[in-house]
Design an enzyme around this catalytic site. Structure first.
Site, PDB file in Angstrom:
ATOM      1  N   SER A  96     -28.870  49.745 -19.477  1.00 33.81           N
ATOM      2  CA  SER A  96     -29.336  48.491 -18.870  1.00 33.81           C
ATOM      3  C   SER A  96     -28.115  47.686 -18.460  1.00 33.81           C
ATOM      4  O   SER A  96     -27.406  47.146 -19.319  1.00 33.81           O
ATOM      5  CB  SER A  96     -30.189  47.698 -19.869  1.00 33.81           C
ATOM      6  OG  SER A  96     -31.356  48.400 -20.197  1.00 33.81           O
ATOM      7  N   LYS A 171     -35.825  46.032 -15.096  1.00 29.56           N
ATOM      8  CA  LYS A 171     -35.471  45.940 -16.515  1.00 29.56           C
ATOM      9  C   LYS A 171     -35.058  44.511 -16.888  1.00 29.56           C
ATOM     10  O   LYS A 171     -35.392  44.020 -17.978  1.00 29.56           O
ATOM     11  CB  LYS A 171     -34.333  46.913 -16.841  1.00 29.56           C
ATOM     12  CG  LYS A 171     -33.860  46.854 -18.303  1.00 29.56           C
ATOM     13  CD  LYS A 171     -34.979  47.165 -19.293  1.00 29.56           C
ATOM     14  CE  LYS A 171     -34.562  46.950 -20.745  1.00 29.56           C
ATOM     15  NZ  LYS A 171     -33.592  47.941 -21.219  1.00 29.56           N
ATOM     16  N   LYS A 239     -26.650  40.044 -23.737  1.00 33.66           N
ATOM     17  CA  LYS A 239     -26.096  40.621 -22.506  1.00 33.66           C
ATOM     18  C   LYS A 239     -27.156  40.672 -21.409  1.00 33.66           C
ATOM     19  O   LYS A 239     -26.904  40.292 -20.254  1.00 33.66           O
ATOM     20  CB  LYS A 239     -25.557  42.023 -22.824  1.00 33.66           C
ATOM     21  CG  LYS A 239     -25.026  42.796 -21.620  1.00 33.66           C
ATOM     22  CD  LYS A 239     -26.034  43.798 -21.062  1.00 33.66           C
ATOM     23  CE  LYS A 239     -26.416  44.862 -22.076  1.00 33.66           C
ATOM     24  NZ  LYS A 239     -27.332  45.874 -21.496  1.00 33.66           N
TER      25      LYS A 239
END
Length: 294
Positions: A96, A171, A239
């Site tokens: 990701s 995502k 993140k």
């Protein structure tokens, strides 16, 4: 049978590589910590000593590492995939990372004669272990069709969502929804406990109505027991929320709830909870409510 190099054998990558080996594919796995390769070796896979060793003769290279700089290093860095894989290899990045980084790496990959798909996953450690991941795939339709049997070996919901970078964009949206759900569930649980409600019974009935969700089903046990062994660490969700807020700003769209949740995730990390499962956002609600942490 496909010859597969799998780079990154962490919480998610290890069970995914094992599923591919159990499906009958030849899998060579590489991880910076070689101990992480033990489950793959037990499943009949080969433990590679470097990226170059892993990709030797591979038809497909799978990558599952934490962040954008890690993917850039694995693919384009010295001794990386671009330097060592055979021409026309299909690269599948399950990591990701930032959509713009994915688009640039896809451009570089095609320039080196490779095919590439971005295929980030959702479902956490349980989804990886049970081959029940949701996989959102960006890239060429033909490459997606070639890779579909591999996706089916590790996932349950597999959807081609568009061109390169689209998987990462979807995502990012997924991570926004998950973080907001965990935060709402955390607040609801602290609220219920303040009134001495039977929380297990309360969550059962909530789960059967419109408030029900995969987050409630998968995370309530962690929260009720205050056991936050990481399935997906707050550090990684921090993140991902950075990706969401930066991409939203670049697109000129407003995500006020996303920005708020990003700050709450950052607060949890600043308070030392980065290594815990993201369900530990509950601890942040307890801090704000002046409650002692379990």
């Amino acid at each position: 049978m496909t010859s597969i190099a799998f780079i990154g054998l962490g919480i998610m990558g290890s069970p995914m590589a094992v599923h591919l080996a159990n499906a009958g594919h030849q899998v060579a796995g590489y991880n910076l910590d070689p101990d992480r390769a033990k489950p793959l070796a037990e499943a009949g896979g080969r433990v590679a000593t470097s990226i170059a060793d892993a990709v030797k003769g591979a038809d497909v290279v799978c990558v599952m590492v934490p962040d954008s700089p890690d993917v850039e290093l694995v693919l384009a860095g010295p001794g990386g995939v671009f330097q060592n894989a055979q021409t026309d290899t299909l690269i599948i990045d399950f990591s990701s990372i930032r959509p713009d980084v994915t688009v640039e790496l896809a451009r570089q990959a095609r320039g080196h004669g490779f095919r590439i798909l971005d295929a980030p996953v959702s479902g956490g450690e349980a989804g990886a272990q049970n081959a029940a991941l949701s996989i959102m795939v960006g890239g060429e339709t033909g490459d997606f069709e070639v890779a579909k049997p591999l996706f089916d070996a590790v996932g349950k919901t597999v959807v081609h969502v568009g061109a390169s970078g689209s998987g990462q964009t979807v995502k990012a949206a997924n991570q926004l929804i998950v973080a907001a759900n965990i935060q709402a569930l955390s607040e609801a649980l602290v609220f219920l406990e303040a009134y001495d409600v039977d929380t297990l019974a309360a969550l059962e009935v909530l789960g059967g109505g419109l408030a029900g969700s995969a987050v409630l089903n998968q995370k309530q046990a962690n929260m009720l027991s205050r056991s936050f062994e990481p399935g997906f660490r707050i550090d990684l969700h921090h993140k991902d929320m950075g990706i969401v807020t930066a991409a939203a700003r670049e697109a000129g769209v407003v995500v006020p709830l996303g920005v708020l949740v990003a700050q709450l995730v950052a607060s949890a990390r600043a308070n030392g909870d980065g290594g815990l499962d993201h369900s530990a956002l509950l601890r942040g609600v307890e801090r704000l409510s002046g409650k002692a942490l379990s």
